[in-house]
Design an enzyme around this catalytic site. Sequence first.
Site, PDB file in Angstrom:
ATOM      1  N   ARG A 246       0.857  -1.177   0.000  1.00 15.04           N
ATOM      2  CA  ARG A 246       0.000   0.000   0.000  1.00 15.04           C
ATOM      3  C   ARG A 246       0.894   1.228   0.000  1.00 15.04           C
ATOM      4  O   ARG A 246       1.335   1.681   1.045  1.00 15.04           O
ATOM      5  CB  ARG A 246      -0.902  -0.011   1.241  1.00 15.04           C
ATOM      6  N   HIS A 250      -3.597   4.779   4.257  1.00 17.17           N
ATOM      7  CA  HIS A 250      -4.706   3.829   4.416  1.00 17.17           C
ATOM      8  C   HIS A 250      -5.986   4.376   3.784  1.00 17.17           C
ATOM      9  O   HIS A 250      -6.664   3.697   3.018  1.00 17.17           O
ATOM     10  CB  HIS A 250      -4.927   3.529   5.900  1.00 17.17           C
ATOM     11  N   TYR A 259       3.465   5.905  11.540  1.00 18.79           N
ATOM     12  CA  TYR A 259       3.822   4.502  11.812  1.00 18.79           C
ATOM     13  C   TYR A 259       4.831   3.877  10.854  1.00 18.79           C
ATOM     14  O   TYR A 259       5.245   2.750  11.046  1.00 18.79           O
ATOM     15  CB  TYR A 259       2.560   3.628  11.875  1.00 18.79           C
TER      16      TYR A 259
END
Lengths: 345, 345, 332, 332
Positions: A246, A250, A259
């Site tokens: 990805r 998100h 993160y």
Amino acid sequence: MDTVRYLDDDGKPLRDIPLSEEELLAGYRALRRARHFDERALVLQRQGRLGVYPPFRGQEAAQVGVALCLEPSRDWLLPSYRETAAAITFGMPLSKLILSWRADPAGWGAPPEVNMVQFYIPIATQVPQAAGVAHALRLQGKDAVAAVFIGDGGTSEGDFHEGLNFASVFDAPLLVVVQNNGWAISVPTQKQMKVQRIALKAQGYGIPGVTVDGNDLVAVWTVARKAAARARAGEGPTLIEALTYRVAPHTSSDDPGRYRTEDEAEAWKKRDPIDRMRGCLLHLGLWDEEKERALSEELEAEFVAAVEEADKASEPRPWEIVEQVYAEMQPDQQAAWNYLHGGEA
Amino acid sequence: MDTVRYLDDDGKPLRDIPLSEEELLAGYRALRRARHFDERALVLQRQGRLGVYPPFRGQEAAQVGVALCLEPSRDWLLPSYRETAAAITFGMPLSKLILSWRADPAGWGAPPEVNMVQFYIPIATQVPQAAGVAHALRLQGKDAVAAVFIGDGGTSEGDFHEGLNFASVFDAPLLVVVQNNGWAISVPTQKQMKVQRIALKAQGYGIPGVTVDGNDLVAVWTVARKAAARARAGEGPTLIEALTYRVAPHTSSDDPGRYRTEDEAEAWKKRDPIDRMRGCLLHLGLWDEEKERALSEELEAEFVAAVEEADKASEPRPWEIVEQVYAEMQPDQQAAWNYLHGGEA
Amino acid sequence: MIAERGTRIINLVQAVNEALDLALERDPRVVLFGEDVGKMGGVFRASDGLQPKYGDKRVFDTPLAESGIVGFAIGMAMAGLRPVAEIQFAGFLYPALDQILSHLGRMRHRTRGRFTIPLVIRAPYGGGVKTPEQHADSPEAILCHVPGVKVIIPSSPERAKGLLLSAIEDPDPVFFLEAIKLYRGVKAEVPEGYYTLPIGKARVVREGSAATLIAYGGMVEVCQKAAEVAAREGVELEVIDVETLVPLDTPTLVESVAKTGRAVVVYEAMRTGGFGAEIAARLAEEALDYLEAPIVRVAGWDAPYPPFSAVENFYRPDAKRVLEAVRQVLTH
Amino acid sequence: MIAERGTRIINLVQAVNEALDLALERDPRVVLFGEDVGKMGGVFRASDGLQPKYGDKRVFDTPLAESGIVGFAIGMAMAGLRPVAEIQFAGFLYPALDQILSHLGRMRHRTRGRFTIPLVIRAPYGGGVKTPEQHADSPEAILCHVPGVKVIIPSSPERAKGLLLSAIEDPDPVFFLEAIKLYRGVKAEVPEGYYTLPIGKARVVREGSAATLIAYGGMVEVCQKAAEVAAREGVELEVIDVETLVPLDTPTLVESVAKTGRAVVVYEAMRTGGFGAEIAARLAEEALDYLEAPIVRVAGWDAPYPPFSAVENFYRPDAKRVLEAVRQVLTH
Ligand SMILES: Cc1ncc(C[n+]2csc(CCOP(=O)(O)OP(=O)(O)O)c2C)c(N)n1
Ligand SMILES: Cc1ncc(C[n+]2csc(CCOP(=O)(O)OP(=O)(O)O)c2C)c(N)n1
Ligand SMILES: [Mg+2]
Ligand SMILES: [Mg+2]
């Protein structure tokens, strides 16, 4: 366990390609169509013309390769929120998809000739349903398959397990496609599970499990085609793990900086599925800059037309929120409808 | 995948036995204790002195072999309704177990020195809880393990999957014991799943999976001991599939004649775990008829005393149904308590 | 009662079995499945004899996984079949609640009718027969708070048969809960052959003027018993069988309370948040002016259904408790 | 307000973060986990900064599985810890409902206190911020029908902090739902340091005599807004914040209705079977004699929470609808 690959990172074929030239060109076109939508959708989102949007950049091949094996009025697609690329390739009108991500009722509910269930929000719930759809198709003697998508994170849910077991026990004609894109929001796959390969989970259900390079359209398409043929032959489901990444956040509200570092994404950008497929076409002498430019123009025109079409949808009316709760409106909904329609409750 | 066995069907050792003579004798005694309870419990049940009772005949070794590796005030046991044999070996007083199957509050809730959670009725729910217990023991720096039991049918539930994944991700010191007894009420294991070996499911979680002859106490004990040592060393959980057979009905209210023939059960009776263990002891010259008779008498005396003890429990009082709902009684429970106690609500 | 038909005296589980048989016979899209439903014919024998008759493609056993069963059934319904899924006990609906709350009644709405779920989920519920823990649960309130589903709880063999056939014909998801206590506890005349009964109608099962008892499922017979006792003392109670909890037939309830001025609502689920609260709330909104006394609820206590057999009968409402409540509303 | 302390102006999610921080600091048995709770600090930042401070043994990410999270938490609680589990959105509690209904509040009862579950389950809930589908759900009624648990829904930063600390100290399982709409929507003075507030008490947040508005969580500010508008017209409404849904503080509600004679119950969940039904039912049982008008419920409609952003504000009650209900009870 080997990862099925047909193209190297630059798109050079590593072995014989079991697809025709037309197929290769159609595949590239489908990838580009998906990518174009994704890029333009993010712009619309920033303009406030879409709601929360989950981009799929970098995962086009993993989705398109599966959808290319399906026929929308015969087969079924049960996507998670991540699978707009699969939806596009499966035949969902772009205008509907725009409306869908606008959270507009006009976009929710595929046209009658497209068997795509609305994007699933609650993780993994689509898997047992897909097993049921597939089994029903088989019971009705239809020569059809269902494909269901889920993420690496989604495999942790009980429904993933129950759905796979049902599919395998009933030999349901189903493709279970796990897009292992490295992350479930902020949780990396290595923290989600101990197993190195998600495809290994197939062994717990007595069905085939394949890991495929999810950024290699030729590989995904070929693997999915085989699985679909197997399913149609009554031999049951296949678990396909598409290794991908990805690259984007998100969703449009996520900040990956919280993160992960950018390095990881950068490395994956070099393995971009579209660049690789273009590399393949170039290598085979099937593509040039002229064609690329024409395609871009065509896709932009298509997108602009889709936005125009979407913008024509009439504003949803308040009373629609209590419509289609039951086939026939019941007293409580009728009272609410009357109130929302301007009368009193 | 091989099945771990130490004894042949008659109990003759197939290889070196890694247990001491004392252990072998203690193991046989534990099996006999469990069997004695089961046989006598069925009689009580028929007399109306127990409620619905789930017999475990034929599965003693699979349960006892695991419980023998556990220390009740240090380790934890989370059993399904089927594991009365494990509970007995783990140290639950027989009188409590009688009361438990009498559905009497006096039997529900282990003594403080026995970490056994009450038999689980809703299938598979114990597995994530066991992962949590095990992880908490580890976080608290305790040198302890948890063991959780589940049936072949139970592996189909989502909680089995979620619990195993949690246990593996956190390296929880946990033994997950699946008693594959061939049936989930009327559904045979082959209809429950496509996979031939339940132990193969471990591969989906990146943890060891072992299939053991569940009617061979030496094998079960040895496998469980190894798994417990592994867990204590911080290396995480093990999935143990104990191949066995439910010789008796599902519960005292079941009629297996509706779904299976007696032949199958008969074949398994020849592989009875107690006969095999006795065979082993006889073979090693550790046992004789005299000892057998003495043991029977001892066990009967113990059981009779336990029934006497259980019968002493005072009748549950109506108001107990609203006690222990909260640590401190809240207004709604207090009102109910007052009513049930003879006053008005 | 359905006119011009033969009747036989059968119990509730036999009535359910007949309905399933007739539905399978009439509509080739009907399929029946669940745990132990096929070979064994169900733990309560509701599908007894149906697998041999219709084959194992139409009547079959599933793996032991309730979310799987409901999800699978949803998929089958979307893809053109008319599944009737059995959950072995209503207390084992819990693992399926995500499928139920997230999808069952939302699919039609979210897809503006493109996908629909004509699915019946049957489950035995309720206590009174010394089953352990969850086996005795009454989770109907949760199901009634699920958007887009219907919830039916019959109180007699005749009603069960006709309502189950209506449920299977219904284009939307229907929960059909069957009181375990009634399965073999009541025998009554049931018409032969195929017939349906209307969903969404409450029934006055006994007329009276002193107060209204409102109940469903296993509590209807408890209320009828209470009404008989009261009648001996000259107090005529009206008893209403709600029958369809969703959509609720509020007018019939209001009409009765308009007549009696007093209402007692009886259910065996835990009191707080039980479906009786919804009934009381509707009366407090639509019948307040008729009420001459508080609406009293007689229900399970705010505690788990007792896992302890010897005392379970103190949890489940009985005629004695109902009559105490009646006294309360009459003497107010 | 807690006397003799400094205060700062913070929002609700910051108040939650402070409470978690203080709990972790004070009690070594407290552990915090859930999806995206550790590294990222939660999708709403409720655990922001806590993993760096307390380490990844005490604040950690779990796999994506809600039944697993709750089951795991139950096990940890039984084995001596004090877990605080986050479910990312209350609509994702559904997969965990089996653990919740079958075990959470039953373990103490069934083991007669041998095993207990001091566990807090936090979850954001409710609509109003254009989140898709289940993200906007309000499932509190289901949780309130679970035996043996407590349910708290705070309506302000100050209350959230003190109640969360009480919940973590509580020896029994507590659900703690936080209205997403309030997370950053309200800022208010919050005392510094550790303090607890009593569980099980409703609060009169505005006094009035004309009618009582009863609400909790995100609907309290809606009712306060309505009361302000009404006040301008000279109608003084009393507003009660229920705060603890279970155990419910019925006396405070009854007392208010005894004064005003009129009640409007406001909640954003689907109307049928919502927790407002329980509130209305209690008033119909314990305050009937005071009631001069029907109890009117203002709630979400009997339909799924709209997945359609443009119309969601027609689902969630607002001051206008509350005032219409007020007019209804005042003119009755
Ligand atoms: C049952 C449920 N739990 C939690 C969420 C919130 N959530 C949305 S996406 C997501 C992560 C999903 O990760 P993955 O399955 O890997 O899919 P990806 O987003 O990477 O495509 C989470 C936790 C949800 N939608 N449903
Ligand atoms: C969640 C749930 N669903 C259904 C049941 C009903 N039930 C009780 S035992 C059983 C079969 C269990 O089979 P298995 O797991 O193989 O264990 P065994 O009885 O063979 O020991 C079923 C379906 C239950 N107790 N819990
Ligand atoms: Mg992912
Ligand atoms: Mg079994």
